[in-house]
Design a protein around this motif. Structure first.
Motif, mmCIF file in Angstrom:
data_model
loop_
_atom_site.group_PDB
_atom_site.id
_atom_site.type_symbol
_atom_site.label_atom_id
_atom_site.label_comp_id
_atom_site.label_asym_id
_atom_site.label_seq_id
_atom_site.Cartn_x
_atom_site.Cartn_y
_atom_site.Cartn_z
ATOM 1 N N ALA A 1 36.268 60.470 72.511
ATOM 2 C CA ALA A 1 36.014 61.690 71.744
ATOM 3 C C ALA A 1 35.273 62.691 72.612
ATOM 4 O O ALA A 1 34.325 62.335 73.314
ATOM 5 N N CYS B 1 40.044 63.417 62.695
ATOM 6 C CA CYS B 1 38.716 62.843 62.453
ATOM 7 C C CYS B 1 38.098 63.521 61.224
ATOM 8 O O CYS B 1 38.839 63.963 60.349
ATOM 9 N N TRP C 1 31.213 65.115 60.398
ATOM 10 C CA TRP C 1 30.481 64.109 61.170
ATOM 11 C C TRP C 1 29.678 64.779 62.296
ATOM 12 O O TRP C 1 30.200 65.622 63.034
ATOM 13 N N ALA D 1 36.296 54.338 57.772
ATOM 14 C CA ALA D 1 36.372 54.591 59.222
ATOM 15 C C ALA D 1 35.041 54.234 59.881
ATOM 16 O O ALA D 1 34.999 53.547 60.917
ATOM 17 N N CYS E 1 41.174 56.959 59.606
ATOM 18 C CA CYS E 1 41.178 58.367 60.043
ATOM 19 C C CYS E 1 42.412 59.079 59.503
ATOM 20 O O CYS E 1 42.324 60.193 58.979
ATOM 21 N N LEU F 1 39.428 63.710 69.089
ATOM 22 C CA LEU F 1 39.448 62.248 69.162
ATOM 23 C C LEU F 1 40.825 61.856 69.680
ATOM 24 O O LEU F 1 41.836 62.234 69.087
ATOM 25 N N LEU G 1 32.344 67.075 67.172
ATOM 26 C CA LEU G 1 33.527 66.855 67.987
ATOM 27 C C LEU G 1 33.929 68.194 68.621
ATOM 28 O O LEU G 1 33.868 69.227 67.955
#
Ligand SMILES: Nc1ncnc2c1ncn2[C@@H]1O[C@H](COP(=O)(O)OP(=O)(O)OP(=O)(O)O)[C@@H](O)[C@H]1O
Ligand SMILES: N[C@@H](CCO)C(=O)O
Length: 318
Positions: free
Chosen positions: A23, A173, A177, A228, A220, A157, A306
Protein backbone atom coordinates in the motif's frame (compact mmCIF):
# COMPACT_ATOMS: atom_id res chain seq x y z
CA UNK A 1 13.99 20.77 -19.96
CA UNK A 2 13.74 18.95 -16.64
CA UNK A 3 11.35 16.46 -15.06
CA UNK A 4 10.84 16.00 -11.31
CA UNK A 5 9.03 12.96 -9.92
CA UNK A 6 7.97 12.37 -6.32
CA UNK A 7 7.48 8.75 -5.17
CA UNK A 8 5.67 8.02 -1.88
CA UNK A 9 6.36 5.69 1.07
CA UNK A 10 4.78 2.25 1.00
CA UNK A 11 3.84 -0.60 3.35
CA UNK A 12 5.17 -3.90 2.00
CA UNK A 13 3.15 -7.03 2.86
CA UNK A 14 0.42 -5.13 4.83
CA UNK A 15 1.01 -8.09 7.22
CA UNK A 16 -1.35 -10.44 5.40
CA UNK A 17 0.27 -10.63 1.93
CA UNK A 18 3.97 -11.38 2.22
CA UNK A 19 5.63 -10.12 -0.99
CA UNK A 20 2.27 -9.91 -2.82
CA UNK A 21 0.39 -7.02 -1.19
CA UNK A 22 1.49 -3.41 -0.69
CA UNK A 23 0.00 0.00 0.00
CA UNK A 24 1.21 3.53 -0.81
CA UNK A 25 0.71 6.04 2.01
CA UNK A 26 0.99 9.82 2.49
CA UNK A 27 0.78 11.86 5.71
CA UNK A 28 -2.52 13.72 6.18
CA UNK A 29 -0.64 16.89 7.18
CA UNK A 30 0.80 17.21 3.65
CA UNK A 31 4.38 16.18 4.52
CA UNK A 32 6.06 14.66 1.46
CA UNK A 33 7.18 11.31 2.92
CA UNK A 34 9.08 10.02 -0.11
CA UNK A 35 12.00 10.67 -2.47
CA UNK A 36 12.19 13.15 -5.35
CA UNK A 37 14.26 12.69 -8.49
CA UNK A 38 14.91 15.40 -11.09
CA UNK A 39 16.26 14.57 -14.55
CA UNK A 40 17.74 17.43 -16.62
CA UNK A 41 19.75 17.57 -19.83
CA UNK A 42 23.41 16.80 -19.07
CA UNK A 43 26.78 17.49 -20.66
CA UNK A 44 28.04 13.92 -20.05
CA UNK A 45 26.11 10.64 -20.38
CA UNK A 46 25.29 10.43 -16.62
CA UNK A 47 25.80 12.60 -13.54
CA UNK A 48 24.18 12.26 -10.10
CA UNK A 49 23.87 14.76 -7.26
CA UNK A 50 22.28 13.76 -3.93
CA UNK A 51 20.66 15.98 -1.30
CA UNK A 52 17.92 15.73 1.35
CA UNK A 53 17.60 14.74 5.03
CA UNK A 54 19.02 11.23 4.61
CA UNK A 55 21.75 11.97 2.06
CA UNK A 56 24.46 11.09 4.59
CA UNK A 57 23.18 7.50 4.77
CA UNK A 58 23.57 6.88 1.03
CA UNK A 59 26.60 5.05 -0.38
CA UNK A 60 29.42 7.59 -0.96
CA UNK A 61 30.08 6.47 -4.56
CA UNK A 62 27.42 7.48 -7.13
CA UNK A 63 28.04 4.12 -8.88
CA UNK A 64 26.73 2.35 -5.76
CA UNK A 65 23.55 4.39 -5.67
CA UNK A 66 20.53 2.49 -6.93
CA UNK A 67 19.69 5.52 -9.10
CA UNK A 68 22.81 4.79 -11.17
CA UNK A 69 21.73 1.15 -11.62
CA UNK A 70 18.29 2.42 -12.68
CA UNK A 71 19.91 4.57 -15.36
CA UNK A 72 21.95 1.55 -16.55
CA UNK A 73 18.93 -0.74 -16.93
CA UNK A 74 16.90 2.05 -18.53
CA UNK A 75 19.72 2.53 -21.07
CA UNK A 76 19.76 -1.24 -21.71
CA UNK A 77 16.01 -1.26 -22.45
CA UNK A 78 16.23 1.78 -24.75
CA UNK A 79 19.11 0.12 -26.59
CA UNK A 80 16.94 -2.99 -27.16
CA UNK A 81 14.28 -0.74 -28.73
CA UNK A 82 16.84 1.17 -30.80
CA UNK A 83 15.97 4.47 -29.06
CA UNK A 84 18.72 7.00 -28.35
CA UNK A 85 19.52 7.71 -24.70
CA UNK A 86 19.87 11.41 -23.85
CA UNK A 87 22.73 12.62 -21.62
CA UNK A 88 21.23 13.22 -18.17
CA UNK A 89 22.06 15.08 -15.02
CA UNK A 90 20.05 13.55 -12.15
CA UNK A 91 19.33 14.87 -8.65
CA UNK A 92 18.07 12.58 -5.90
CA UNK A 93 16.39 14.25 -2.92
CA UNK A 94 16.66 11.47 -0.32
CA UNK A 95 13.91 12.11 2.22
CA UNK A 96 13.32 8.50 3.22
CA UNK A 97 15.37 6.76 5.90
CA UNK A 98 17.20 3.69 4.57
CA UNK A 99 16.30 0.26 5.96
CA UNK A 100 13.13 1.67 7.49
CA UNK A 101 10.41 -0.64 6.20
CA UNK A 102 8.87 2.31 4.36
CA UNK A 103 10.14 1.21 0.96
CA UNK A 104 13.04 3.63 0.86
CA UNK A 105 14.94 1.96 -1.98
CA UNK A 106 11.62 1.58 -3.83
CA UNK A 107 11.08 5.36 -3.56
CA UNK A 108 14.43 6.07 -5.22
CA UNK A 109 13.93 3.35 -7.85
CA UNK A 110 10.41 4.44 -8.78
CA UNK A 111 11.19 8.17 -8.81
CA UNK A 112 14.35 7.59 -10.91
CA UNK A 113 12.84 5.25 -13.52
CA UNK A 114 9.57 7.18 -13.79
CA UNK A 115 11.50 10.47 -14.22
CA UNK A 116 13.90 8.95 -16.79
CA UNK A 117 10.97 7.55 -18.76
CA UNK A 118 9.05 10.84 -18.75
CA UNK A 119 12.22 12.74 -19.72
CA UNK A 120 12.52 10.46 -22.78
CA UNK A 121 8.78 10.90 -23.60
CA UNK A 122 7.65 7.53 -22.23
CA UNK A 123 9.36 4.93 -24.46
CA UNK A 124 8.56 2.20 -21.89
CA UNK A 125 4.99 1.29 -21.02
CA UNK A 126 3.72 0.89 -17.43
CA UNK A 127 4.37 -2.87 -17.27
CA UNK A 128 7.85 -2.62 -18.80
CA UNK A 129 8.76 0.10 -16.32
CA UNK A 130 7.33 -1.84 -13.34
CA UNK A 131 9.30 -4.94 -14.40
CA UNK A 132 12.50 -2.85 -14.30
CA UNK A 133 11.53 -1.50 -10.87
CA UNK A 134 11.11 -5.07 -9.58
CA UNK A 135 14.48 -6.05 -11.05
CA UNK A 136 16.12 -3.12 -9.22
CA UNK A 137 14.40 -3.97 -5.91
CA UNK A 138 15.63 -7.56 -6.30
CA UNK A 139 19.15 -6.25 -6.90
CA UNK A 140 19.06 -4.55 -3.48
CA UNK A 141 17.14 -6.96 -1.28
CA UNK A 142 18.23 -10.32 -2.65
CA UNK A 143 14.87 -11.33 -4.18
CA UNK A 144 12.48 -9.75 -6.70
CA UNK A 145 9.38 -8.52 -4.88
CA UNK A 146 7.01 -5.84 -6.14
CA UNK A 147 5.10 -5.07 -2.94
CA UNK A 148 6.89 -1.73 -2.45
CA UNK A 149 7.59 -0.64 -6.02
CA UNK A 150 4.08 -1.42 -7.37
CA UNK A 151 2.10 0.71 -4.85
CA UNK A 152 4.83 3.36 -4.90
CA UNK A 153 4.50 3.63 -8.70
CA UNK A 154 0.79 2.93 -9.21
CA UNK A 155 -0.66 4.12 -5.87
CA UNK A 156 -3.33 2.65 -3.56
CA UNK A 157 -3.47 -0.96 -2.41
CA UNK A 158 -1.82 -3.28 -4.93
CA UNK A 159 -1.95 -7.08 -5.27
CA UNK A 160 0.77 -8.82 -7.30
CA UNK A 161 -0.91 -11.20 -9.70
CA UNK A 162 2.13 -11.78 -11.95
CA UNK A 163 0.14 -13.64 -14.61
CA UNK A 164 -1.14 -12.96 -18.17
CA UNK A 165 1.50 -10.26 -18.59
CA UNK A 166 0.09 -8.31 -15.62
CA UNK A 167 2.36 -7.62 -12.66
CA UNK A 168 0.00 -5.89 -10.25
CA UNK A 169 -3.63 -4.87 -9.98
CA UNK A 170 -5.28 -2.55 -7.50
CA UNK A 171 -7.61 -3.77 -4.74
CA UNK A 172 -10.36 -1.45 -3.47
CA UNK A 173 -9.74 -0.31 0.09
CA UNK A 174 -11.61 1.81 2.66
CA UNK A 175 -11.80 5.60 2.43
CA UNK A 176 -12.00 6.15 6.19
CA UNK A 177 -8.91 4.14 7.20
CA UNK A 178 -5.97 5.98 8.78
CA UNK A 179 -2.53 4.33 8.78
CA UNK A 180 -0.33 5.41 11.71
CA UNK A 181 3.28 4.90 10.59
CA UNK A 182 5.90 4.82 13.36
CA UNK A 183 9.58 4.65 12.40
CA UNK A 184 11.79 4.20 15.50
CA UNK A 185 14.94 5.60 13.86
CA UNK A 186 16.96 2.37 13.72
CA UNK A 187 17.90 0.39 10.59
CA UNK A 188 16.83 -3.13 9.65
CA UNK A 189 18.35 -4.51 6.44
CA UNK A 190 15.70 -6.02 4.15
CA UNK A 191 18.16 -8.65 2.90
CA UNK A 192 18.93 -9.73 6.48
CA UNK A 193 15.26 -9.70 7.51
CA UNK A 194 14.54 -12.00 4.55
CA UNK A 195 17.45 -14.30 5.32
CA UNK A 196 16.09 -15.18 8.80
CA UNK A 197 12.77 -16.50 7.45
CA UNK A 198 12.25 -20.27 7.30
CA UNK A 199 12.68 -22.01 3.94
CA UNK A 200 9.57 -24.13 4.59
CA UNK A 201 6.33 -23.65 6.52
CA UNK A 202 3.99 -25.97 8.42
CA UNK A 203 0.75 -26.98 6.75
CA UNK A 204 -1.35 -25.18 9.39
CA UNK A 205 0.50 -21.92 8.66
CA UNK A 206 0.00 -22.31 4.91
CA UNK A 207 -3.74 -22.84 5.47
CA UNK A 208 -3.99 -19.86 7.84
CA UNK A 209 -2.07 -17.67 5.39
CA UNK A 210 -4.43 -18.63 2.54
CA UNK A 211 -7.49 -17.93 4.70
CA UNK A 212 -6.23 -14.52 5.85
CA UNK A 213 -5.07 -13.31 2.43
CA UNK A 214 -8.10 -14.67 0.56
CA UNK A 215 -10.40 -13.32 3.29
CA UNK A 216 -8.78 -9.89 3.20
CA UNK A 217 -9.02 -9.46 -0.57
CA UNK A 218 -12.59 -10.81 -0.53
CA UNK A 219 -13.57 -8.39 2.28
CA UNK A 220 -12.02 -5.47 0.37
CA UNK A 221 -13.95 -6.31 -2.79
CA UNK A 222 -17.20 -6.84 -0.89
CA UNK A 223 -16.50 -3.67 1.19
CA UNK A 224 -16.63 -5.29 4.65
CA UNK A 225 -14.11 -3.18 6.64
CA UNK A 226 -14.48 -5.04 9.96
CA UNK A 227 -13.81 -8.40 8.29
CA UNK A 228 -10.92 -7.00 6.25
CA UNK A 229 -9.25 -5.60 9.38
CA UNK A 230 -9.64 -8.94 11.23
CA UNK A 231 -7.83 -10.69 8.37
CA UNK A 232 -4.71 -8.51 8.68
CA UNK A 233 -2.60 -11.20 10.34
CA UNK A 234 0.92 -12.34 9.48
CA UNK A 235 1.96 -15.96 10.01
CA UNK A 236 4.80 -15.82 7.45
CA UNK A 237 7.22 -13.11 8.60
CA UNK A 238 6.16 -11.35 11.80
CA UNK A 239 6.70 -14.30 14.20
CA UNK A 240 10.33 -14.51 13.00
CA UNK A 241 11.05 -10.79 12.64
CA UNK A 242 9.56 -9.56 15.94
CA UNK A 243 12.85 -10.16 17.70
CA UNK A 244 14.58 -7.65 15.37
CA UNK A 245 12.25 -4.86 16.53
CA UNK A 246 12.81 -3.58 20.09
CA UNK A 247 9.50 -2.61 21.73
CA UNK A 248 7.33 -3.81 18.83
CA UNK A 249 5.28 -6.36 20.85
CA UNK A 250 4.41 -3.80 23.54
CA UNK A 251 3.65 -1.10 20.96
CA UNK A 252 1.32 -3.39 19.00
CA UNK A 253 -0.45 -4.41 22.21
CA UNK A 254 -0.91 -0.74 23.17
CA UNK A 255 -2.23 0.14 19.69
CA UNK A 256 -4.78 -2.67 19.72
CA UNK A 257 -5.95 -1.84 23.27
CA UNK A 258 -6.22 1.84 22.30
CA UNK A 259 -8.62 1.00 19.47
CA UNK A 260 -6.51 0.20 16.38
CA UNK A 261 -8.27 -2.22 14.02
CA UNK A 262 -4.96 -3.95 13.23
CA UNK A 263 -1.25 -3.38 13.72
CA UNK A 264 1.83 -4.97 12.18
CA UNK A 265 5.31 -4.60 10.73
CA UNK A 266 5.61 -2.38 7.66
CA UNK A 267 7.67 -4.30 5.09
CA UNK A 268 10.66 -5.81 6.83
CA UNK A 269 10.54 -3.23 9.63
CA UNK A 270 11.39 -1.52 11.90
CA UNK A 271 8.47 0.80 10.99
CA UNK A 272 5.17 -0.45 12.35
CA UNK A 273 1.73 0.45 11.06
CA UNK A 274 -1.50 0.73 13.04
CA UNK A 275 -4.80 0.90 11.26
CA UNK A 276 -7.63 3.07 12.65
CA UNK A 277 -11.03 4.24 11.42
CA UNK A 278 -11.19 7.14 13.88
CA UNK A 279 -8.83 10.12 13.61
CA UNK A 280 -8.87 10.83 17.37
CA UNK A 281 -7.77 7.23 18.06
CA UNK A 282 -5.09 7.45 15.35
CA UNK A 283 -3.72 10.66 16.86
CA UNK A 284 -3.71 9.21 20.40
CA UNK A 285 -1.79 6.14 19.19
CA UNK A 286 0.59 8.39 17.23
CA UNK A 287 1.40 10.41 20.39
CA UNK A 288 2.07 7.24 22.41
CA UNK A 289 4.28 5.75 19.70
CA UNK A 290 6.24 9.01 19.43
CA UNK A 291 7.02 8.74 23.16
CA UNK A 292 7.50 4.98 23.47
CA UNK A 293 8.44 3.42 20.10
CA UNK A 294 10.63 6.14 18.60
CA UNK A 295 14.19 5.66 19.84
CA UNK A 296 16.13 8.68 18.58
CA UNK A 297 15.95 12.01 16.71
CA UNK A 298 15.77 10.30 13.32
CA UNK A 299 12.54 8.49 14.20
CA UNK A 300 9.08 9.91 13.44
CA UNK A 301 5.38 9.12 13.49
CA UNK A 302 2.90 10.17 10.80
CA UNK A 303 -0.85 9.67 10.54
CA UNK A 304 -1.37 8.74 6.89
CA UNK A 305 -4.03 7.93 4.35
CA UNK A 306 -3.67 5.62 1.39
CA UNK A 307 -1.92 7.52 -1.44
CA UNK A 308 -4.08 6.75 -4.44
CA UNK A 309 -1.78 8.52 -6.93
CA UNK A 310 1.57 6.81 -6.49
CA UNK A 311 4.53 8.48 -8.18
CA UNK A 312 3.70 11.94 -9.47
CA UNK A 313 5.36 14.50 -11.74
CA UNK A 314 5.87 17.72 -9.80
CA UNK A 315 7.47 21.02 -10.76
CA UNK A 316 8.81 20.04 -14.19
CA UNK A 317 9.88 22.58 -16.88
CA UNK A 318 9.56 22.06 -20.62
N1 LIG B 1 18.98 5.66 -3.40
C1 LIG B 1 19.02 4.71 -2.48
N2 LIG B 1 18.05 4.64 -1.53
C2 LIG B 1 18.09 3.69 -0.58
N3 LIG B 1 19.05 2.75 -0.47
C3 LIG B 1 20.04 2.79 -1.38
C4 LIG B 1 20.06 3.75 -2.41
N4 LIG B 1 21.14 3.51 -3.17
C5 LIG B 1 21.77 2.46 -2.64
N5 LIG B 1 21.14 2.02 -1.55
C6 LIG B 1 21.55 0.88 -0.72
O1 LIG B 1 20.53 -0.11 -0.78
C7 LIG B 1 20.37 -0.75 0.47
C8 LIG B 1 18.93 -0.58 0.91
O2 LIG B 1 18.72 -1.45 1.98
P1 LIG B 1 17.29 -1.98 2.37
O3 LIG B 1 16.68 -2.71 1.23
O4 LIG B 1 17.45 -2.67 3.66
O5 LIG B 1 16.59 -0.60 2.61
P2 LIG B 1 15.21 -0.05 2.22
O6 LIG B 1 14.87 -0.17 0.82
O7 LIG B 1 15.27 1.31 2.80
O8 LIG B 1 14.27 -0.96 3.05
P3 LIG B 1 12.75 -0.83 3.21
O9 LIG B 1 12.12 -1.30 1.94
O10 LIG B 1 12.53 -1.78 4.34
O11 LIG B 1 12.46 0.58 3.53
C9 LIG B 1 21.34 -0.09 1.43
O12 LIG B 1 22.49 -0.89 1.51
C10 LIG B 1 21.67 1.24 0.76
O13 LIG B 1 22.98 1.71 1.04
N1 LIG C 1 8.01 -8.08 1.17
C1 LIG C 1 9.27 -7.55 1.57
C2 LIG C 1 9.13 -6.07 1.82
C3 LIG C 1 10.42 -5.41 2.23
O1 LIG C 1 10.18 -4.03 2.49
C4 LIG C 1 9.72 -8.26 2.84
O2 LIG C 1 8.92 -8.31 3.78
O3 LIG C 1 10.85 -8.75 2.89
Amino acid sequence: MNVTVYAPASIGNVSVGFDVLGAAVSPIDGTLLGDKVTVSSGSEPFALRCEGDFVAKLPAEPEQNIVYHCWQVFARELDKKGIALKPVSMTLEKNMPIGSGLGSSACSIVAALDALNRFHENPLNETELLALMGEMEGHISGGVHYDNVAPCYLGGLQFMVEELGIISQSVPCFENWYWVMAYPGIKVSTAEARAILPAQYRRQDVIAHGRYLGGFVHACHSQQPALAAKMIKDVVAEPYRESLLPGFKEARQYALEAGALASGISGSGPTMFSLCDDLAVAERIARWLQQHYVQNDEGFVHVCRLDSQGSTEIGSEY
